[in-house]
Design a protein around this motif. Sequence first.
Motif, mmCIF file in Angstrom:
data_model
loop_
_atom_site.group_PDB
_atom_site.id
_atom_site.type_symbol
_atom_site.label_atom_id
_atom_site.label_comp_id
_atom_site.label_asym_id
_atom_site.label_seq_id
_atom_site.Cartn_x
_atom_site.Cartn_y
_atom_site.Cartn_z
ATOM 1 N N ALA A 82 0.837 -1.204 0.000
ATOM 2 C CA ALA A 82 0.000 0.000 0.000
ATOM 3 C C ALA A 82 0.869 1.250 0.000
ATOM 4 O O ALA A 82 1.978 1.255 0.544
ATOM 5 C CB ALA A 82 -0.922 -0.005 1.218
ATOM 6 N N PHE A 117 0.524 -8.296 -2.634
ATOM 7 C CA PHE A 117 -0.559 -7.362 -2.326
ATOM 8 C C PHE A 117 -1.300 -6.958 -3.606
ATOM 9 O O PHE A 117 -2.539 -6.883 -3.618
ATOM 10 C CB PHE A 117 0.020 -6.128 -1.635
ATOM 11 C CG PHE A 117 -1.015 -5.077 -1.291
ATOM 12 C CD1 PHE A 117 -1.865 -5.242 -0.214
ATOM 13 C CD2 PHE A 117 -1.138 -3.930 -2.072
ATOM 14 C CE1 PHE A 117 -2.813 -4.283 0.096
ATOM 15 C CE2 PHE A 117 -2.077 -2.970 -1.776
ATOM 16 C CZ PHE A 117 -2.924 -3.139 -0.686
ATOM 17 N N THR A 120 -3.419 -9.838 -4.549
ATOM 18 C CA THR A 120 -4.583 -9.955 -3.665
ATOM 19 C C THR A 120 -5.666 -8.961 -4.060
ATOM 20 O O THR A 120 -6.855 -9.309 -4.094
ATOM 21 C CB THR A 120 -4.148 -9.718 -2.211
ATOM 22 O OG1 THR A 120 -3.150 -10.688 -1.840
ATOM 23 C CG2 THR A 120 -5.331 -9.845 -1.274
ATOM 24 N N MET A 121 -5.273 -7.725 -4.355
ATOM 25 C CA MET A 121 -6.257 -6.729 -4.780
ATOM 26 C C MET A 121 -6.916 -7.138 -6.098
ATOM 27 O O MET A 121 -8.120 -6.940 -6.295
ATOM 28 C CB MET A 121 -5.574 -5.367 -4.935
ATOM 29 C CG MET A 121 -5.043 -4.763 -3.636
ATOM 30 S SD MET A 121 -6.333 -4.402 -2.400
ATOM 31 C CE MET A 121 -6.140 -5.808 -1.301
ATOM 32 N N LEU A 124 -9.486 -9.763 -5.359
ATOM 33 C CA LEU A 124 -10.721 -9.173 -4.825
ATOM 34 C C LEU A 124 -11.574 -8.613 -5.955
ATOM 35 O O LEU A 124 -12.812 -8.701 -5.912
ATOM 36 C CB LEU A 124 -10.371 -8.078 -3.820
ATOM 37 C CG LEU A 124 -9.790 -8.551 -2.469
ATOM 38 C CD1 LEU A 124 -9.359 -7.359 -1.630
ATOM 39 C CD2 LEU A 124 -10.811 -9.388 -1.700
ATOM 40 N N ASP A 125 -10.934 -8.057 -6.981
ATOM 41 C CA ASP A 125 -11.686 -7.611 -8.152
ATOM 42 C C ASP A 125 -12.355 -8.790 -8.841
ATOM 43 O O ASP A 125 -13.493 -8.687 -9.315
ATOM 44 C CB ASP A 125 -10.753 -6.888 -9.133
ATOM 45 C CG ASP A 125 -10.295 -5.538 -8.595
ATOM 46 O OD1 ASP A 125 -11.033 -4.940 -7.801
ATOM 47 O OD2 ASP A 125 -9.193 -5.099 -8.971
ATOM 48 N N GLU A 131 -14.130 -1.098 -5.138
ATOM 49 C CA GLU A 131 -13.034 -0.338 -4.536
ATOM 50 C C GLU A 131 -13.367 0.072 -3.108
ATOM 51 O O GLU A 131 -12.523 0.024 -2.210
ATOM 52 C CB GLU A 131 -12.747 0.913 -5.387
ATOM 53 C CG GLU A 131 -12.113 0.618 -6.733
ATOM 54 C CD GLU A 131 -10.738 -0.004 -6.592
ATOM 55 O OE1 GLU A 131 -10.036 0.330 -5.610
ATOM 56 O OE2 GLU A 131 -10.373 -0.827 -7.447
ATOM 57 N N LYS A 134 -12.942 -2.982 -0.954
ATOM 58 C CA LYS A 134 -11.545 -3.291 -0.669
ATOM 59 C C LYS A 134 -10.992 -2.373 0.417
ATOM 60 O O LYS A 134 -10.221 -2.821 1.281
ATOM 61 C CB LYS A 134 -10.715 -3.177 -1.957
ATOM 62 C CG LYS A 134 -10.990 -4.301 -2.954
ATOM 63 C CD LYS A 134 -9.983 -4.315 -4.091
ATOM 64 C CE LYS A 134 -10.222 -3.158 -5.029
ATOM 65 N NZ LYS A 134 -9.347 -3.249 -6.226
ATOM 66 N N ASN A 135 -11.395 -1.122 0.392
ATOM 67 C CA ASN A 135 -10.957 -0.215 1.454
ATOM 68 C C ASN A 135 -11.508 -0.640 2.807
ATOM 69 O O ASN A 135 -10.832 -0.533 3.838
ATOM 70 C CB ASN A 135 -11.404 1.216 1.127
ATOM 71 C CG ASN A 135 -10.604 1.821 -0.010
ATOM 72 O OD1 ASN A 135 -9.443 1.490 -0.203
ATOM 73 N ND2 ASN A 135 -11.236 2.702 -0.765
ATOM 74 N N LEU A 138 -9.412 -3.617 4.019
ATOM 75 C CA LEU A 138 -8.132 -3.155 4.566
ATOM 76 C C LEU A 138 -8.328 -2.427 5.889
ATOM 77 O O LEU A 138 -7.483 -2.515 6.801
ATOM 78 C CB LEU A 138 -7.435 -2.240 3.553
ATOM 79 C CG LEU A 138 -7.057 -2.876 2.207
ATOM 80 C CD1 LEU A 138 -6.378 -1.856 1.301
ATOM 81 C CD2 LEU A 138 -6.143 -4.075 2.414
#
Length: 832
Positions: A82, A117, A120-121, A124-125, A131, A134-135, A138
Amino acid sequence: ATSLEDRVLSSNPLLESFGNARTLKNDNSSRFGKFIKISFNTDTGTIVGASISNYLLEKTRITTQIEGERNYHIFYQLFSGADEQVLAKFGLEGGIASFRYLGNRATLKSRRDASAFVETMACLDQIGVSEEGKNEVLGIIAAVLHLGNIDFELVKTEGGNSNENARMTDSSAESLRMACFLLGLEESKVSEAMLTKLLTIGGKTIHKPQDVAQASDKRDAFAKLVYSSLFLWMVNKINATLSEDSGPVVPPSPGAEQFSPPPRVHKPSVPTGFIGVLDIYGFENFENNGFEQLLINYANEKLQRHFNRHLFEVEQNLYSSEGVDWTYITFNDNRPCLELIEGGGGNVGILSTLDDCGGMGSASERDVNFLAQINQKFGGKGVSHMNGKKGKKKKAPGSPGKEPERHPNFITPKFGNDRQFVVVHYAGEVRYTVTGFVEKNVETLSNELKDLGSTSSKMFALGVFAASSSPATSSDTTSTPGSARRSTIRGVSVASQFRLSLQMLVMDLECTQPHYVRCIKPNTTKSPNSFDSGEVLRQLRYAGMMETIRIRREGYALREEHESFYRRFHLLLSSTEANQGEGITHLVKVLSQRLQLTHAEWQIGHSKIFLKRDLATKLELLAHLRVRAAGRIVVDFGRKVARTRASNLLTAWGKLQVNLIRKRRQIIASNKISATYRMCLVRRVYKTTLVSVIRIQCLGRRIVACEKVRRVRDPYWDKSFHDLDLLHSEMVSQMDDAVNAKDFKTAADLEKKLAPLKEALESKRPLTRSVLESRIAEVQTQLDDAVARKAFQECAPLQEKLEDLVKKREDLPTLDELKDAVHQAEKNVSDA
């Protein structure tokens, strides 16, 4: 929209990020079990759906890790991948070293974690997380870390003394604020839930203050609840994505949500099948083994029994179908160990005893009570431990007057028996420490902590907390009615849920054709070209391969079709033995007599022959020797044929060489004669040419010599009349200048040079008629003078010279002579 195959593939790295961690022996160790069930169309082979079941996430790792190990990957991926804005948004600017749950270890950012990372993002998509979602994910991960930084201290009274009640430290206020902000909770409610315990007595609610240790336990329990809820939400989200077109959701069985997501009924219009991939933790035996290791090894015992029974049944069915005697092959059944752990055969097990020990008292007292009960039930005579002291042996419940016998798979250690017990598993003895067993089994979350999730102001957090909520009923059919009633009051224990999920998993495995993959690491240092035999043996033992090897060694390790076996080994029969009979039976009979073999060494089935590995090795060696002997005979015969062919070829080659030599000599002779004849012709031409060349060279040299002599005699021979005239004029001028200057010597020298110059000038003067006449007159005068002097020798040359000059008059006629000639010609023409 992504394809179903892409979503299935993306689920694995996503779950690894949230459920895998680095341990001392593996950089990517799976700390939970999962069973991936992929449904496919049996006609086309395409994937039509999938589901994932998870088992026993290791929650202890969320709050504590031993030296050299890490928390789950997602925490480190967040710090490495990040950007600074995201870290500042979630209050993570301090880095890994500023959080207790990450060991407060100063760790550099890893490129591997950063790339993971990003992956992983992307995963998730793939499963449809926006978005904003995902926030939120986190943020919940960051909230877990902030919860770990909440510290407690004793409350000081007005007199400066401290009591046992706990309060949050002032330095923890920011961590509490940030955690509550990310989870959408009120700080006062979270603080109250951690610092007090609600007791209902006589319809009245009492807030009982907690000490520092109890408040810390509540903090850790709440952090585990948050992370495990997020993990379960992730599994449910993946299942909803993979089976979104598979039909309605089936209501979950009570207590199953923590281990398995709600299944979906798939009703395709075409026949379907499924492929299941079970990725579960392996057998574990550490220096300090706790409740998690007991459940993990229990799962391995269950799967090992399925593996052994499957292997033995396959062997048994094969022997029976082939008509081969298999009664002497034994099967080591690990059912006693399973009954010791889960109960059965009218006896309670360790897990059932653990469920019954969740009563009053501190955690340490309940653990000691649990150890005392299992020592009394399974430890045998003379074993009874309460609070670490030996006492008189108690009688087993339900069997008055009869002392319980020691269970063969249970051992009471001689040292540390107040906190430890030993279970003999299929892979060996494992020493378990009972500290925290009861607390981990019942997961004592206070009601106020459980209810905190439902008070969140964030919809996303509400959905995450809802993933871990389940009815407080138990479906454990193996428990007694009384224990089922007590479990309903207390809530379903972790052991009961795990046992139920494991039973359902084994039921699914029983309906499939299993295939096993064993992963063996050559060493524990992760070094190349290093093989640690002791470590490999330990892994083989933990994987249950020793029993497989034993069954194969007791039975017939090698099996081969009759036709294939006869084709390979019929060459061991001599020609006489081969004529006496044929077939596999005759071959086995002859070889048994020759090698003195018994019926136990090999047996003939209906379609296959079964034999020991040692015998197979011996037969292969004999066949190899027989082939080598036959090979030598063939080689000798081949060499004889080769020698005959070589001699014939050598003779023919010699004759050919003789003819070639004779022909070559003839050709050389003819070439030599032709060359000699051509040499003579060329030599003759050469000699003629040489003479001509010599003559030409002589003439050339003569011309050159004449020119040199002429130049010596007449230095002006190569000059023209014009040049000589200019030179004569220049010399005359020089001579006049010398006379005028009275340089008579120079004038005399110039006068000497003028004589030959004048002669040359006159010789090269252009011949005209007047010049010719003057020369004729001069020569005539010289001739008359010579006659007058009677110099007759000079008269002849002068006469010849005069005649030549007279002849030249014809070449230089005058104008009158030309006119006379023209006139005469015209007259001749007219006369003609």
